[in-house]
Design an enzyme around this catalytic site. Structure first.
Site, PDB file in Angstrom:
ATOM      1  CB  CYS A  26       0.844   3.184   6.743  1.00  0.00           C
ATOM      2  SG  CYS A  26       2.598   3.627   6.751  1.00  0.00           S
ATOM      3  CD  GLU A  79      -0.833   3.153   0.537  1.00  0.00           C
ATOM      4  OE1 GLU A  79      -0.823   2.019   0.009  1.00  0.00           O
ATOM      5  OE2 GLU A  79      -0.883   3.322   1.762  1.00  0.00           O
TER       6      GLU A  79
END
Length: 259
Positions: free
Chosen positions: A2, A103
């Protein structure tokens, strides 16, 4: 991994969910990047507290943070054993409020496509986090943090194989109570989020640049050829006029060096 997330909820909304005693005032953030301040919630003397820390954990034993790797994520499966994270897993657990995260996925051909991954029903989620305090020889102190990640669930897996560990509100107390929650029980809370929690939406590559921070970053765009499609996600709005970058300059792709 992340490497970018957002927190666009109001201070009142965040405080209502996490129940801390402080009354901080902070602006909405749509593209939080490593080394920037992030909001965390921890337990101290029996009460929850709101604390800003730098994103990128530095263990207390590090001599020179400038020469130490940037630890923005910690793998939940191994954090309790890794020297960089094991003390924090036992003694310095926290929650990291988020409205969602980004993402990137590279199709068979073409550049990486960013996705905005948010709760389907809106609202705020709590990422599992760790924090540390580092002191320099002159007595200066800096608090830093990292997001714990787990294997991606079926919703996120087509885009990336990892995702932040999400702590449910009913488990906040257990995760934060480092005095009374055994490490084994705390580790059991680190699991992929339910498949129905998130939806995935392709968004503009403007999010690639850490200097971009605006509400329209999370607006869905038309999915490019080869993009991952979430059948349950909202349809994108009619695209607006493209925002121009500086003349002769391409959008930055520097953040991928962090992954």
């Amino acid at each position: 991994m992340c490497g970018r997330f957002a927190l666009s909820a109001t201070p009142e909304e965040v405080r209502a969910l996490f129940g801390y005693a402080d009354t901080p005032n902070f602006p909405p953030r749509y593209n939080i990047a490593p080394t920037q301040p992030i909001a965390t919630v921890r337990e101290a003397f029996g009460a929850r507290r709101f604390v800003l820390v730098r994103w990128g954990l530095v263990p207390g034993w590090v001599k020179d943070p400038a020469s130490f790797s940037l630890l923005i994520n910690a793998r939940a499966e191994t954090a309790a054993e890794k020297p960089s994270f094991r003390a924090a897993m036992r003694h310095r657990r926290c929650l990291i409020p988020a409205s969602g995260f980004y993402e990137w996925h590279r199709p068979d051909a073409g550049p990486k496509q960013p996705y905005w991954i948010r709760p389907r029903d809106g609202g705020i989620v709590a990422f599992a986090g760790l924090w540390e305090e580092w002191c320099d020889p002159d007595g200066g102190e800096i608090e830093t943090g990292a997001i714990l990640t787990v294997a991606a669930n079926a919703t996120v897996a087509p885009i990336h194989n990892r995702m932040p560990a999400v702590i449910a509100p009913e488990d906040f107390d257990s995760w934060l109570d480092v005095q009374n929650t055994p490490l084994k029980e705390a580790r059991a809370l680190l699991r992929p989020a339910p498949e129905s929690l998130f939806e995935t939406l392709p968004v503009s590559t403007r999010v690639n640049s850490a200097s971009e921070d605006a509400p329209d970053l999370v607006e869905p765009v038309a999915a490019p050829q080869g993009a991952i499609r979430d059948e349950g996600a909202a349809e994108p709005a009619v695209p607006k006029a493209k925002r121009q970058t500086a003349k002769g300059r391409k959008p930055s792709d520097d953040q991928f060096d962090l992954f």
